[in-house]
Design an enzyme around this catalytic site. Structure first.
Site, PDB file in Angstrom:
ATOM      1  N   HIS A  15     -10.018   1.595   2.073  1.00  0.00           N
ATOM      2  CA  HIS A  15      -9.517   2.927   2.439  1.00  0.00           C
ATOM      3  C   HIS A  15     -10.668   3.893   2.728  1.00  0.00           C
ATOM      4  O   HIS A  15     -10.560   4.760   3.590  1.00  0.00           O
ATOM      5  CB  HIS A  15      -8.665   3.516   1.314  1.00  0.00           C
ATOM      6  CG  HIS A  15      -7.245   3.019   1.283  1.00  0.00           C
ATOM      7  ND1 HIS A  15      -6.365   3.244   2.323  1.00  0.00           N
ATOM      8  CD2 HIS A  15      -6.545   2.333   0.353  1.00  0.00           C
ATOM      9  CE1 HIS A  15      -5.184   2.708   2.019  1.00  0.00           C
ATOM     10  NE2 HIS A  15      -5.267   2.134   0.837  1.00  0.00           N
ATOM     11  N   CYS A  52       0.856  -1.190   0.000  1.00  0.00           N
ATOM     12  CA  CYS A  52       0.000   0.000   0.000  1.00  0.00           C
ATOM     13  C   CYS A  52       0.889   1.235   0.000  1.00  0.00           C
ATOM     14  O   CYS A  52       1.881   1.272   0.733  1.00  0.00           O
ATOM     15  CB  CYS A  52      -0.889  -0.015   1.246  1.00  0.00           C
ATOM     16  SG  CYS A  52      -1.951   1.425   1.385  1.00  0.00           S
TER      17      CYS A  52
END
Ligand code: ZN
Length: 172
Positions: free
Chosen positions: A140, A94
């Site tokens: 997210h 990420c």
């Protein structure tokens, strides 16, 4: 178009829940352009607006650009309509958890309803890397990072490493 700073864990902003977009207009399109530039510059294949500090439900992705041809995808207000029972495992990373990777299990296939760059309603039937990537990015929007799926020990080790590798802050 410009490249923005990507927030990294630990950061409270990354843990916020993002708000739905009311309308896809010029402002939102400019944001998507900036997000895509930022993602390409950071060598990523997906980015959510919250990763540059903007808590609204917008994602950009391009899972194949590192193979040569750009194929950007834009997702506004994405909703998962269907999830497969069957799971697949990918090693995930990420941009907000730099240089850390771990295996995460997620549904192998999913269907996502969303608005595109022009604000049109679309349905994506995803599987494999695309399915994993969209699910990672949609996490997210809820303030969830892939490290949240790991054991407590593994997660705390990663956060320790992130803090250690963070450049010193100088206030002048
Ligand atoms: Zn991410």
């Amino acid at each position: 178009m410009s490249v923005k700073t990507i927030l990294t864990e630990p950061n409270k902003i990354l843990r916020q829940k993002s708000k739905p977009v009311k309308k896809v207009g010029k402002k939102e399109q400019n944001l998507m352009d900036d997000m895509l530039d930022t993602m390409y510059a950071a060598d990523g294949i997906g980015l959510a607006a919250i990763q540059i500090g903007i808590p609204i439900r917008i994602i950009v992705m391009d899972i194949s650009w590192n193979k040569g041809k750009k194929n950007p995808m834009y997702f506004v207000n994405p909703i998962i309509q269907k999830k497969d029972q069957e799971k697949s495992i990918y090693e995930e990373g990420c941009l907000s958890v730099p240089n850390q990777f771990a295996e995460v299990e997620r549904p192998k296939k999913c269907e996502v309803e969303y608005l595109n760059y022009e604000g049109e309603k679309k349905l994506l039937k995803a599987e494999g890397l695309l399915a994993t990537c969209i699910q990672h990015e949609m996490d997210h929007l809820e303030g969830i990072l892939f490290i949240d799926y790991l054991s407590k020990l593994k997660k705390s080790m990663i956060i320790k490493k992130l803090l250690k590798n963070r450049p010193d802050r100088i206030v002048v």
